[in-house]
Design an enzyme around this catalytic site. Structure first.
Site, PDB file in Angstrom:
ATOM      1  N   GLU A 481       0.818  -1.173   0.079  1.00 13.98           N
ATOM      2  CA  GLU A 481       0.063  -0.057  -0.004  1.00 13.98           C
ATOM      3  C   GLU A 481       0.920   1.103  -0.144  1.00 13.98           C
ATOM      4  O   GLU A 481       0.964   1.616  -1.033  1.00 13.98           O
ATOM      5  CB  GLU A 481      -0.898   0.068   1.163  1.00 13.98           C
ATOM      6  CG  GLU A 481      -2.121   0.923   0.944  1.00 13.98           C
ATOM      7  CD  GLU A 481      -3.013   0.702   2.147  1.00 13.98           C
ATOM      8  OE1 GLU A 481      -4.037   1.719   2.194  1.00 13.98           O
ATOM      9  OE2 GLU A 481      -3.367  -0.568   2.480  1.00 13.98           O
ATOM     10  N   GLU A 751      -2.452   0.546  13.436  1.00  9.67           N
ATOM     11  CA  GLU A 751      -3.510   1.287  12.725  1.00  9.67           C
ATOM     12  C   GLU A 751      -4.863   0.737  13.439  1.00  9.67           C
ATOM     13  O   GLU A 751      -5.794   1.572  13.158  1.00  9.67           O
ATOM     14  CB  GLU A 751      -3.586   0.140  11.036  1.00  9.67           C
ATOM     15  CG  GLU A 751      -4.766   0.600  10.478  1.00  9.67           C
ATOM     16  CD  GLU A 751      -4.600  -0.344   9.187  1.00  9.67           C
ATOM     17  OE1 GLU A 751      -5.323   0.005   8.215  1.00  9.67           O
ATOM     18  OE2 GLU A 751      -3.784  -1.383   9.004  1.00  9.67           O
TER      19      GLU A 751
END
Length: 903
Positions: A481, A751
């Site tokens: 990502e 996260e």
């Protein structure tokens, strides 16, 4: 917006300022002696140094000199401006180096000595200044592995060189060498921008790398963002299939003559030891394929292919504005582990971003494989499932014959642990070292407290920022990502601007945001490699939030003006989709990754209505646009959008609030956003804040917010008199909380609130980064509310400093420092028995409004003297449990009796 009016009644105290001020820390466009500016009207900043109190600048004089003549002498300008002062001289010339000096008059009326000279060098200001051609490798490429091309060119200089400047960019990434010496210390150049419209080049002074006689230029290329794998959909060649170089060297000889060396058809190309390189997957280096000496003059390149000239345009080229990615800390392993599976693992003790440099001694063909991971699993085994498709593997194949050293070139990894396979002989940890990379933004903020867990949280915030600020603000550095997610960036901006100097970093990124807007709509990642439709609330609002917050943090009015069209176009793109002033259409991420307990049987954690969130952010973006319009003198826009904002808030009340003030979504995030963005009438705000507190207490004093609610949560609590609840949340150690990951050994921000669950198992691996800065936005509350070091909108960039601590949480002390554009600002408080002490530092040429947590001024002393006896301090009365004072620059030590712990 009121212009800052220095209560420069304080200037009357200037008679005490007998010591002469000096001028230091000269910067051009926020940079020290920058090379390669294409800003034709650069701005200058400097700082005043004087140990006396209440020092303010009253005038300045700047002189700028080119290689032959004066370019500008401002003369004496009566102004207190010392930050972002615009050049007003004759036109600046491509490639020319300029020096500048400044002197100032302070409020003693005497001029300072001239500063030491600073410099800046202009870039290539016109496309016609480029005489180089784009070149590509001339051999037939292996289209699967795509090994890194080597490009070279030899040339001779017969005269003594006075100055040589190289301008370089690439499709892909590049490393450049002159006579075997690396050019510059930046990596992953030319950086990542929206390449089709904005491709940066770098400028280097290579005078000392060249020699009279024979020289060689060598360049290695890598796939990089341009044509490598990018995004989580397996796409590659997003910007093009080619890999290419553009290079120009402008040489000036001591006799005054000039020569230009360029990339053209005379260069040669081949492949070498880098046989595979991708950002996500890692790099393979086969030392047996080294072409020894290829960077030096005299190398036999007869077997190399001629390059191909390409017809790529140059209209998208621009000079580099932001700080480039460079190496920083070098970290040694803290432990060598043999896992239950029998694998050899090194632990570096810190989740970091960069690569591992390896030394080895073996025979030709020995292959060393390094795998990278952030965590070990519950059993203690190496864990890479959360990397998804990213292989994160570096492979080094030895040529044999002695000690060899390996490190990648065009890839990096996010990791704490490496697994080693195939290492020849005994593994010695000292033969492995991790090199940390991030954009070379100056560290600016410090924060420390009496609580070691909170200090570790601050450590994690800072390391999360370092690891994710690699030319763009990425969401994560480890998996497939590493994209510039807009929601994460806007949530974290104020925290980021405290910890590091991010003015240029975000100014550059905002230009890419504007370039990638689609009829005003803002994509969810910048640069936009996902191609989504954009305008997800709280993500797309980055277009208004960061330009305004950047102005507040740095006083950067030019960037605010440059982004105004982007801000307005975004707001209008939302407006076009509304009906009856309600933004209740389109895709929205909502309060991403909010906490939802497994045993939620009564629905308290119900998902916050995404359109309620959208309406709040729409109103906020309107308010920020109004703010910007006011600052920039766009009075018509300010008036019309003020009217629209009222209609949007009215529509919110009709749609999402009951007559008694209850919101249709009873979540923490709903109340936080409604209160943060002033969506409710003033008479209903207290009860809404009380409902927020009630909700928090119903979760046994835990938060339930996600990416959009969390940044504002403690700010709202403090604003409405509930700092005690904010402290309770800050200090909560059980999941979900900021300290829960700390108790689990985290060294960066996670996260998810429960990336590692209490039982040691992992959250869903498809989205479970252990280096993801968004929840680190709590740092902003710790710096600006807990310590209380802040700036006012009427004096942005800490020209008018606010110090208002909120003491609580059984802390014994908390302090922060910030390197502002004016110098060091600092604040801190300490509790000893019944006494509270506060230390405040105010840089020269600024003023501060300070809130002292005391019941009456008579109980306060400064440096041992009654407050009333200090003529440098202006008493502004009392306000909500504080004594409010105003000061000019200087260091202040206050002491007072503690009234109560919570403020």
């Amino acid at each position: 917006m009121n212009k800052l009016c220095l209560p420069f009644s304080l200037l009357l105290f200037a008679a005490t300022a007998n010591a002469q001020s000096s001028v230091t820390n000269l910067r051009t466009e926020n940079l020290v002696n920058p090379l390669g500016l294409d800003v034709t009207v650069p701005r200058f900043s400097w700082q005043l140094k004087n140990n006396k109190r209440n020092i303010a600048q009253t005038a300045y004089e700047i002189k700028v000199t080119g290689k032959k003549e004066s370019a500008w002498n401002s003369g004496k300008i009566n102004s207190d401006s010392s930050v972002h002062v615009a050049y007003k001289g004759s036109a600046l010339h491509s490639g020319e180096k300029y020096t500048w000096q400044v002197r100032v008059w302070d409020n003693s009326g005497k001029p300072s000595a001239w500063s030491q000279p600073a410099s800046f060098q202009m870039a290539l200001l016109q496309p016609s200044d480029w005489r180089a051609s784009w070149i590509e490798p001339g051999y037939t490429e292996d289209s699967v592995l795509r090994p890194s091309p080597l490009l070279r060119k030899e040339f001779s200089t017969t005269k003594k060189i006075a100055k040589a400047t190289a301008y370089i960019t690439a499709h892909g990434m590049y490393e450049a060498y002159v006579n075997g010496n690396r050019v510059g210390d930046a990596h992953f150049t030319p950086g990542w921008t929206s390449y089709k419209t904005r491709l940066q080049y770098q400028t280097y002074d290579i005078t000392n790398l060249l020699r009279q006689g024979k020289n060689a230029l060598g360049v290695i290329l890598g796939n990089g963002w341009y044509r490598g794998f990018i995004g989580f959909r397996g796409q590659k060649n997003f910007y093009g299939k080619d890999i290419a170089l553009l290079l120009q060297v402008n040489i000036t000889y001591t006799d005054g003559t000039d020569e230009t060396l360029v990339s053209d058809g005379s260069w040669k190309s081949a492949t070498g030891e880098i046989t595979y390189s991708e950002i996500y997957n890692g790099e393979t280096i086969d030392a047996r394929k080294q072409k020894t000496g290829w960077m030096q003059a005299g190398y036999d390149d007869a077997g190399w292919s001629n390059v191909k000239q390409a017809s790529f345009g140059k209209d998208n080229l621009l000079a580099t504005y932001n700080e480039m990615i460079t190496p920083h800390e070098v970290i040694k392993p803290v432990k060598m582990i043999t896992t239950p599976k029998g694998e050899t693992v090194l632990d570096f003790g810190q989740n970091l971003v960069g690569w591992v440099r390896v030394k080895a001694n073996g025979k030709a063909g020995d292959s060393i494989v390094l795998n990278h991971a952030e965590v070990l699993d519950k059993a203690g085994n190496f864990y890479t499932e959360n990397l998804r498709a990213a292989k994160a593997t570096d492979t080094y194949i030895l040529k044999g014959g002695g000690t060899e050293t390996f490190a990648p070139h065009f890839t990096w990894q996010g990791f704490r642990y490496i697994k080693i396979t195939g290492y020849p002989g005994t593994i010695h940890p000292e033969n492995f070292e991790a090199v940390v990379f991030h954009s070379n933004m100056a560290p600016t903020g410090t924060f420390t407290t009496s609580n070691p867990l909170i200090n570790q949280l601050q450590h994690n915030i800072q390391w999360g920022q370092k690891g994710n600020f690699l030319d763009v603000p990425t969401d994560c550095p480890q998996r497939d990502e590493r994209l510039g997610w807009t929601g994460d960036a806007q949530a974290f901006f104020r925290t980021a601007s405290f910890n590091r100097g991010v003015n240029n970093f975000f100014t550059k990124w905002l230009k890419d945001l504007e370039a990638d807007q689609m009829e005003g709509r803002v994509p969810s990642v910048i640069p936009n490699v996902l191609g989504n439709g954009g305008n997800s609330a709280g993500w797309a609002d980055v277009a208004t939030i960061i330009p305004w917050e950047l102005y507040i943090a740095y006083g950067d009015k030019r960037t605010l003006a440059a982004q105004y069209s982007s801000m307005k176009n975004y707001v209008e793109s939302v407006r076009r989709t509304t009906k009856d002033n309600l933004w209740n259409t389109g895709f929205h991420y909502g309060d991403w990754l909010f906490y939802r307990p497994a045993d939620d049987n009564d629905g308290r954690s119900a998902v916050t209505d995404k359109y309620l969130i959208a309406q709040c952010f729409y109103a906020n973006s309107l308010q920020l646009l109004i703010n910007a319009a006011t600052v920039l003198g766009k009075t018509d826009d300010a008036a019309s959008y003020t009217d629209l904002l009222q209609e949007v808030k009215t529509a919110f009340l009709k749609e999402y609030m009951t007559p008694s003030g209850r919101l249709v979504s009873g979540t923490q995030t709903a109340y936080v956003l409604a209160l943060q963005f002033d969506m409710l009438p003033e008479n209903l705000r207290k009860q809404a804040a009380d409902r927020l507190v009630e909700n928090i207490k119903s979760y046994n004093n835990h938060l339930t917010t996600g990416f959009l609610g969390t940044p504002y949560l403690c700010h709202v609590l403090t604003r409405f008199g509930h700092s005690d609840v904010a402290y309770t949340l800050l200090l909560q150690q059980s999941y979900p909380s900021w300290l829960y990951p700390v108790t689990k050994g985290a060294t960066t921000i996670w996260e998810r609130w429960d990336g590692i669950k209490p039982d040691g198992s992992f959250q869903t691996p498809s989205m479970n980064s252990y280096n993801h800065y968004a929840y680190g936005a709590i740092g902003d509350w710790m710096y600006r509310k807990m310590v209380g070091l802040d700036t006012y909108a009427d004096g942005p960039g800490y020209k008018h400093i606010k110090v208002q601590p909120h003491i609580g949480g059984d802390f014994k002390n908390a302090s922060a420092t910030l390197e502002t554009n004016y110098g060091t600002a600092a604040a801190g408080w300490k509790i000893e028995g019944n006494t509270v002490t506060m230390d405040v530092e105010v840089p020269a040429n600024t003023v501060a409004t300070i809130y002292l947590p005391a019941g009456n001024a008579s109980s306060v002393t400064e440096s041992g003297k009654p407050l009333s006896a200090i003529k440098d301090i202006q008493d502004l009365g009392s306000e909500e449990g504080y004594i409010k004072i105003q000061t000019g620059s200087g260091k202040y030590h206050f002491s007072m009796q503690a009234e109560k712990q919570q403020h």
